[in-house]
Scaffold this motif. Structure first.
Motif, PDB file in Angstrom:
ATOM      1  N   LEU A  35      -7.124   4.743  -4.511  1.00  0.00           N
ATOM      2  CA  LEU A  35      -8.212   4.966  -3.573  1.00  0.00           C
ATOM      3  C   LEU A  35      -8.104   6.344  -2.943  1.00  0.00           C
ATOM      4  O   LEU A  35      -7.032   6.735  -2.481  1.00  0.00           O
ATOM      5  CB  LEU A  35      -8.165   3.903  -2.469  1.00  0.00           C
ATOM      6  N   ILE A  94      -3.518  -2.049 -10.414  1.00  0.00           N
ATOM      7  CA  ILE A  94      -3.256  -1.250  -9.217  1.00  0.00           C
ATOM      8  C   ILE A  94      -4.506  -0.453  -8.874  1.00  0.00           C
ATOM      9  O   ILE A  94      -5.070   0.234  -9.729  1.00  0.00           O
ATOM     10  CB  ILE A  94      -2.067  -0.298  -9.448  1.00  0.00           C
ATOM     11  N   ALA A  95      -4.922  -0.537  -7.622  1.00  0.00           N
ATOM     12  CA  ALA A  95      -6.078   0.225  -7.162  1.00  0.00           C
ATOM     13  C   ALA A  95      -5.625   1.604  -6.704  1.00  0.00           C
ATOM     14  O   ALA A  95      -4.605   1.730  -6.028  1.00  0.00           O
ATOM     15  CB  ALA A  95      -6.763  -0.501  -6.012  1.00  0.00           C
ATOM     16  N   VAL A 104       0.862  -1.172   0.000  1.00  0.00           N
ATOM     17  CA  VAL A 104       0.000   0.000   0.000  1.00  0.00           C
ATOM     18  C   VAL A 104       0.907   1.233   0.000  1.00  0.00           C
ATOM     19  O   VAL A 104       1.792   1.373   0.834  1.00  0.00           O
ATOM     20  CB  VAL A 104      -1.012   0.000   1.168  1.00  0.00           C
ATOM     21  N   GLU A 163      -1.811  -0.986  -4.013  1.00  0.00           N
ATOM     22  CA  GLU A 163      -2.800   0.072  -3.898  1.00  0.00           C
ATOM     23  C   GLU A 163      -2.090   1.400  -3.670  1.00  0.00           C
ATOM     24  O   GLU A 163      -1.033   1.444  -3.036  1.00  0.00           O
ATOM     25  CB  GLU A 163      -3.713  -0.131  -2.684  1.00  0.00           C
ATOM     26  N   ARG A 201      -4.587  -2.635   6.522  1.00  0.00           N
ATOM     27  CA  ARG A 201      -3.681  -3.284   5.568  1.00  0.00           C
ATOM     28  C   ARG A 201      -2.411  -3.753   6.273  1.00  0.00           C
ATOM     29  O   ARG A 201      -1.935  -4.864   6.037  1.00  0.00           O
ATOM     30  CB  ARG A 201      -3.327  -2.328   4.420  1.00  0.00           C
TER      31      ARG A 201
END
Length: 120
Positions: free
Chosen positions: A77, A74-75, A12, A45, A110
């Protein structure tokens, strides 16, 4: 090295702070490089917090970079608290940008789940 990560783990990338015009593109490049090196099956992410969420709107969003992230799995957010503080509705975000209620809570969960953390 390209070793497969432990199931349920990932990376992350946390983006926050001043000068988001500089660090957001850097976070995107870093995430793309990490995904390529970590290999298939590695979750990556980017969590964007603070005023930088405005750069993720359809009006200002870096469309080409967001498409590259989506293509790499790949996210990206946006922090819901930051959106609310900036007066931005979720519907104003660029296509493919997701949200989390609170970046701080998402980042903590996470890490508790074994994900690696990187701040840009």
């Amino acid at each position: 090295m390209n070793e497969n990560p432990t199931p349920g783990s990932g990376l992350v990338v946390h983006g926050t702070g001043p000068a988001p015009e500089a660090w957001l593109p850097a976070a995107m490049r870093t995430a793309l490089n990490a995904a390529a090196d970590l290999g298939e099956g590695a979750a990556v992410e980017i969590v964007v917090q603070g005023p930088a969420v405005a750069l993720l709107t359809a009006a200002q969003g870096p469309a080409a970079q967001l498409e590259d992230l989506r293509a790499a799995g790949i996210a990206i957010l946006a922090c819901g608290n930051s959106l609310r503080s900036a007066g931005i509705d979720e519907g104003d975000l660029a296509a493919g940008v997701g949200t989390v209620p609170a970046a701080v809570g998402h980042l903590a969960r996470r890490q508790w789940d074994g994900w690696a953390y990187m701040r840009i």
